[in-house]
Design an enzyme around this catalytic site. Structure first.
Site, PDB file in Angstrom:
ATOM      1  N   TRP A   1       0.821  -1.205   0.000  1.00  0.00           N
ATOM      2  CA  TRP A   1       0.000   0.000   0.000  1.00  0.00           C
ATOM      3  C   TRP A   1       0.858   1.260   0.000  1.00  0.00           C
ATOM      4  O   TRP A   1       0.495   2.264  -0.622  1.00  0.00           O
ATOM      5  CB  TRP A   1      -0.963  -0.028   1.184  1.00  0.00           C
ATOM      6  CG  TRP A   1      -1.859  -1.222   1.132  1.00  0.00           C
ATOM      7  CD1 TRP A   1      -1.888  -2.284   1.999  1.00  0.00           C
ATOM      8  CD2 TRP A   1      -2.832  -1.533   0.123  1.00  0.00           C
ATOM      9  NE1 TRP A   1      -2.814  -3.209   1.596  1.00  0.00           N
ATOM     10  CE2 TRP A   1      -3.408  -2.779   0.452  1.00  0.00           C
ATOM     11  CE3 TRP A   1      -3.272  -0.863  -1.028  1.00  0.00           C
ATOM     12  CZ2 TRP A   1      -4.405  -3.375  -0.327  1.00  0.00           C
ATOM     13  CZ3 TRP A   1      -4.263  -1.467  -1.808  1.00  0.00           C
ATOM     14  CH2 TRP A   1      -4.815  -2.700  -1.457  1.00  0.00           C
TER      15      TRP A   1
ATOM     16  N   ASP B   1      -1.165   6.628   6.646  1.00  0.00           N
ATOM     17  CA  ASP B   1      -2.266   5.770   6.241  1.00  0.00           C
ATOM     18  C   ASP B   1      -2.495   4.787   7.381  1.00  0.00           C
ATOM     19  O   ASP B   1      -1.686   3.890   7.617  1.00  0.00           O
ATOM     20  CB  ASP B   1      -1.908   5.036   4.945  1.00  0.00           C
ATOM     21  CG  ASP B   1      -2.969   4.033   4.520  1.00  0.00           C
ATOM     22  OD1 ASP B   1      -3.982   3.879   5.228  1.00  0.00           O
ATOM     23  OD2 ASP B   1      -2.780   3.391   3.464  1.00  0.00           O
TER      24      ASP B   1
ATOM     25  N   LYS C   1     -11.953  -1.769   8.144  1.00  0.00           N
ATOM     26  CA  LYS C   1     -11.179  -2.687   8.992  1.00  0.00           C
ATOM     27  C   LYS C   1     -11.656  -2.583  10.444  1.00  0.00           C
ATOM     28  O   LYS C   1     -12.172  -3.540  11.003  1.00  0.00           O
ATOM     29  CB  LYS C   1      -9.690  -2.363   8.938  1.00  0.00           C
ATOM     30  CG  LYS C   1      -9.141  -2.027   7.561  1.00  0.00           C
ATOM     31  CD  LYS C   1      -8.972  -3.235   6.678  1.00  0.00           C
ATOM     32  CE  LYS C   1      -8.218  -2.853   5.413  1.00  0.00           C
ATOM     33  NZ  LYS C   1      -7.996  -3.988   4.508  1.00  0.00           N
TER      34      LYS C   1
END
Length: 360
Positions: free
Chosen positions: A102, A172, A196
């Protein structure tokens, strides 16, 4: 009602209490005669939900007053572009710490906007640890330093965060926000897809220091400018109302079970169960992450052969476990144990892993 033993990486498990409460609102929210997803986002009923979600998030994370809380669509992937579009100046460079797929994707998008620098990387070691970087090597005029706090694919997590920074820190936190206490003012911008720990997919939370909003150019497209959301309480256009409602319920649930300190203790306990099985298996299970970089959210491991790994996943599925396959890019196995995954589900997985080892 049957509930799966859900270890999916995302969208992930939601607290059962939240789902039961939401169920009541799907047909008739607050005696309006309409479901929560049918309400106008301009109605006073939805406005109360929206404002309550922001208030609960501020309270749980102790967000200082000099930060804005924004609700944006597009997932964390859109933030890969919005961050450099809003923060990366003409004669500046954005610095990235690469700790997984990511962060690579975030860097790739920033490369399209302006100059970037890789400050540290563990790619050559298959992202098995969080790399160290030297703050002294980041120039004073750097636009920002970007990190990914938890790496779902490789199962690594930052154990501590940058301090004494000379440049804005952007994080992030899609896969570990709300999993432990956090000093928000160590950062200047935090973004997190909700699917999440925060709620369902569809909404992304952005926590941004107000001072940074001055960097956003008026020439940006309106929906890619952070000021659009900050100046309109994230109600410039129709927000993902159902996702924000569920996010608010998740935040309420987190408060009711004791807040972030209690959640951290539960997450430590759940992770220890699985890592103990791996460490005590005498090499039968092979953990991917170095011990000092292990994630409490995503436990990644391999078995001694691909055939054995496939058999493990086959038998796990037959036993009712869901989502234990590793990411398609690296294979292996992965158990995602976010906040809403019950402790007794993790206990069952640990017992299954021990039994599978003994039988093989």
């Amino acid at each position: 009602m049957y509930r799966a033993l859900n270890f999916n990486a995302g969208p992930a498990a939601l607290p059962e209490e939240v789902l039961k409460e939401a169920e009541k609102s799907l047909l008739n929210f607050g005696n309006t005669g309409m479901g929560i997803m049918e309400l106008s986002h301009r109605s006073k009923e939805y406005q109360a939900v929206h404002d309550q979600a922001i208030t609960r998030l501020r309270r749980l994370l102790a967000i200082p007053d000099d930060f804005e809380v924004l609700f944006i669509q597009g997932g964390a992937s859109l933030q890969f572009s919005m961050v450099p579009m809003n923060l990366l100046g003409k004669d500046q460079a954005a610095h990235y710490v690469l700790s997984g797929s990511w962060s690579e994707k975030a860097l790739k998008e920033a490369d399209k906007i302006g100059e970037t620098v890789i400050s540290a990387s563990s790619k050559d070691q298959k992202y098995s640890f969080i790399p160290k970087y030297s703050q002294d090597e980041i120039p004073d005029n750097a636009a920002y330093l970007h990190i990914t706090s938890n790496n779902t694919i490789y199962g690594t997590q930052w154990q501590s965060f940058p301090s004494n920074k000379k440049t804005p820190v952007v994080a992030d936190m899609s896969s570990d926000i709300l999993s432990r206490p956090l000093k928000v003012d160590q950062f200047d911008l935090i973004y997190a897809g909700a699917q999440k720990n925060l709620g369902p997919s569809g909404v992304t939370v952005v926590i941004i220091r107000k001072e940074l909003l001055k960097r956003s150019s008026e020439m940006l497209p309106v929906m890619l400018n952070y000021n659009t959301f900050a100046n309109n309480n994230s109600l410039y256009n129709t927000p993902p109302t159902l996702s924000i409602y569920l996010l608010s319920l998740v935040l309420q649930w987190a408060e009711q079970i004791g807040g972030l300190e209690q959640i951290e203790k539960a997450n430590e306990m759940k992770a220890k169960m699985l890592y103990d099985v791996i460490d005590e298996s005498e090499g039968f299970y092979i953990g991917h992450a170095h011990k000092n970089s292990r994630s409490r959210m995503n436990v990644t491991f391999n078995l001694q052969s691909e055939d054995l790994s496939r058999e493990f996943q086959k038998q796990a599925k037959e036993a009712g476990f869901v989502g234990l396959g590793g990411h398609r890019s690296i294979g292996g196995c992965r158990a995602s144990i976010y906040n809403a995954v019950p402790e007794h589900h993790v206990e069952k997985l640990a017992a299954f892993m021990k039994a599978f080892k003994n039988n093989n």
